[in-house]
Design a protein around this motif. Structure first.
Motif, mmCIF file in Angstrom:
data_model
loop_
_atom_site.group_PDB
_atom_site.id
_atom_site.type_symbol
_atom_site.label_atom_id
_atom_site.label_comp_id
_atom_site.label_asym_id
_atom_site.label_seq_id
_atom_site.Cartn_x
_atom_site.Cartn_y
_atom_site.Cartn_z
ATOM 1 N N ARG A 1 2.381 14.190 -9.007
ATOM 2 C CA ARG A 1 3.404 15.232 -9.420
ATOM 3 C C ARG A 1 3.931 15.696 -10.776
ATOM 4 N NH1 ARG A 1 6.841 12.801 -6.376
ATOM 5 N NH2 ARG A 1 6.188 13.870 -4.432
ATOM 6 N N LYS B 1 0.812 -1.293 -0.012
ATOM 7 C CA LYS B 1 0.077 -0.123 -0.012
ATOM 8 C C LYS B 1 0.792 1.090 -0.103
ATOM 9 C CE LYS B 1 -4.017 0.248 1.924
ATOM 10 N NZ LYS B 1 -4.959 0.392 2.960
ATOM 11 N N ALA B 2 2.057 1.166 0.633
ATOM 12 C CA ALA B 2 2.862 2.375 0.869
ATOM 13 C C ALA B 2 3.661 2.658 -0.779
ATOM 14 C CB ALA B 2 4.123 2.137 1.886
ATOM 15 N N ARG B 3 3.824 1.551 -1.297
ATOM 16 C CA ARG B 3 4.355 1.550 -2.713
ATOM 17 C C ARG B 3 3.185 2.371 -3.665
ATOM 18 N NH1 ARG B 3 8.466 2.905 -6.112
ATOM 19 N NH2 ARG B 3 8.292 1.715 -7.970
ATOM 20 N N GLN B 4 2.164 1.758 -3.496
ATOM 21 C CA GLN B 4 0.891 2.358 -4.455
ATOM 22 C C GLN B 4 0.720 3.766 -3.926
ATOM 23 O OE1 GLN B 4 -2.377 -0.400 -3.297
ATOM 24 N NE2 GLN B 4 -1.669 -1.868 -4.494
ATOM 25 N N ARG B 5 0.765 4.218 -2.944
ATOM 26 C CA ARG B 5 0.595 5.568 -2.384
ATOM 27 C C ARG B 5 1.838 6.474 -3.132
ATOM 28 N NH1 ARG B 5 -0.872 3.688 2.627
ATOM 29 N NH2 ARG B 5 1.045 3.701 3.620
ATOM 30 N N GLN B 6 2.863 5.661 -2.990
ATOM 31 C CA GLN B 6 4.043 6.447 -3.690
ATOM 32 C C GLN B 6 4.007 6.554 -5.259
ATOM 33 O OE1 GLN B 6 6.700 7.877 -2.221
ATOM 34 N NE2 GLN B 6 7.432 8.720 -4.025
ATOM 35 N N ILE B 7 3.450 5.581 -5.867
ATOM 36 C CA ILE B 7 3.002 5.753 -7.375
ATOM 37 C C ILE B 7 2.112 6.836 -7.631
ATOM 38 C CG2 ILE B 7 2.577 4.417 -9.328
ATOM 39 C CD1 ILE B 7 3.512 1.774 -8.006
ATOM 40 N N ARG C 1 1.367 9.609 -5.821
ATOM 41 C CA ARG C 1 2.183 10.637 -5.575
ATOM 42 C C ARG C 1 2.967 11.015 -6.972
ATOM 43 N NH1 ARG C 1 2.248 8.997 -0.011
ATOM 44 N NH2 ARG C 1 4.339 8.222 -0.640
ATOM 45 N N ASP C 2 3.454 10.237 -7.170
ATOM 46 C CA ASP C 2 4.625 10.253 -8.398
ATOM 47 C C ASP C 2 3.699 10.649 -9.686
ATOM 48 O OD1 ASP C 2 6.667 9.909 -6.742
ATOM 49 O OD2 ASP C 2 6.917 7.886 -7.620
ATOM 50 N N ARG C 3 2.547 10.010 -9.905
ATOM 51 C CA ARG C 3 1.768 10.412 -11.085
ATOM 52 C C ARG C 3 1.243 11.805 -10.889
ATOM 53 N NH1 ARG C 3 -1.532 4.745 -12.025
ATOM 54 N NH2 ARG C 3 0.201 3.515 -12.677
#
Length: 362
Positions: free
Chosen positions: A255, A243-249, A251-253
């Motif tokens: 940004r 889930k942390a990885r999904q949130r990071q992805i 956020r990157d999108r």
């Protein structure tokens, strides 16, 4: 030994999901003594409301038949079948009501313990039911001891109650030897009611204790280890790392999309290094200024860098930038409380450049 160690490691109370899944599989706490109590009460109800009338009709039929046997022709198989059918119908006046009482008693006993539920798991064959190892553990385990205790209770207490009632009616039984045999059925019914009432009172105590024990045992068997709770949480909520990885992805999108929208902004309101909000305002598009990007620290610096590359005005206003960052959302118009402050900045840019603000972004 392994089973005891596994049980000792289960120190946590079951979660709602574990209980719900267990109930859906048909694993419910039930008392095996409740149907017995229901049968006793059904027997009492049948004797009190139906037995006299049904027995009277059957006795009347038998009396009429045997007192005048010549009225029946039994020369062929059809005659015998007719006589048998008549006796079956008269017997049905006793058997069918008795069956109905016992059926209703069984249903009530099941509904009192748990809600009605249809589940094939309860009737599906299981190897553990015929496994010698599982059978050995059931006999000599805690459940075996509980069943043995219930058997001892029934043998001692219920046997004592039955013996006491029968001993009290012994003089009456002896007197019937010299009385009219017609009174014997009524006496038998009266004794049966007393016996059933006494046994039922003792069984009620057994059922109450068994219900409490079955629920305690059921709840204890559902206990979980700490690791099982963690695994269940991961299954229901998702792996925290994933889930942390999904949130990071995500956020990157967001940004990347923000940065691609910055060149179309009209102005950027910034704190020197910590906050930056890019706004787009073109009069022909209508509406209030729209937030196309916002960020803090490195993201704010990147917004400013892109704005400077595309000759977009960057206005430093610490208080306004900090306040707007907490109250504006990307791709939405600014809230009404910022209309005046932003309008003054746009008017300032218009006055300074002497041209229509936002013409380069149109």
């Amino acid at each position: 030994m392994a089973e005891a160690a596994d049980r000792d490691s289960k120190t946590e109370e079951p979660t709602e999901k574990k209980i719900r899944d267990t109930v859906e599989k048909g694993n419910l706490p039930v008392s095996r003594e409740a149907p017995i109590l229901a049968s006793l009460l059904a027997s009492m109800a049948f004797i009190a409301f139906q037995s006299r009338e049904g027995a009277h009709r059957l006795l009347l039929t038998l009396e009429t038949t045997f007192e005048n046997p010549l009225q029946w022709d039994l020369e062929t198989g059809a005659d015998a079948l007719h006589l048998l059918r008549m006796f079956s119908i008269e017997s049905g006046h006793i058997v069918l009501p008795a069956t109905a009482f016992f059926l209703i008693g069984g249903i009530v006993a099941a509904l009192v313990q748990n809600p009605l539920q249809f589940n094939v798991e309860r009737v599906r064959p299981k190897y553990s039911n015929v496994s010698p190892t599982s059978g050995w553990s059931r006999i000599f385990g805690l459940r075996g001891l509980i069943e043995f205790g219930k058997a001892v209770f029934k043998f001692v207490v219920i046997g004592a109650v039955s013996g006491f009632i029968l001993f009290g009616t012994l003089p009456t039984l002896l007197r019937t030897m010299q009385s009219d045999p017609v009174l014997l059925p009524e006496l038998i019914l009266e004794m049966a009611m007393k016996l059933l009432a006494g046994v039922s009172m003792a069984t009620i105590i057994l059922v109450a204790a068994d219900l409490a024990m079955s629920r305690i045992t059921w709840r204890r068997d559902l206990r979980m280890t700490k690791q099982e709770i963690k695994d269940e949480h991961k299954q229901s909520e998702g792996d925290p790392m994933v889930k942390a990885r999904q949130r990071q992805i995500a956020r990157d999108r967001v940004r990347k999309r923000m940065m691609s929208a910055v060149p179309g902004a009209t102005l950027v309101i910034a704190n020197p290094t910590h906050y930056a909000i890019a706004l787009r305002y073109v009069r022909e598009e209508g509406g209030a200024p729209t937030v196309v990007a916002k960020g803090t620290d490195l993201v704010a610096l990147k917004i400013r860098e892109i704005a400077e590359e595309h000759d977009i005005p960057v206005i430093e206003d610490k208080l306004l930038a900090r306040s707007m960052y907490d109250h504006v959302e990307i791709d939405q118009m600014i809230p009404p409380q910022f209309f005046k402050a932003v309008a003054e900045l746009i008017y300032f840019l218009y006055s300074r450049t002497g041209a229509k603000v936002g013409i380069h972004a149109a």
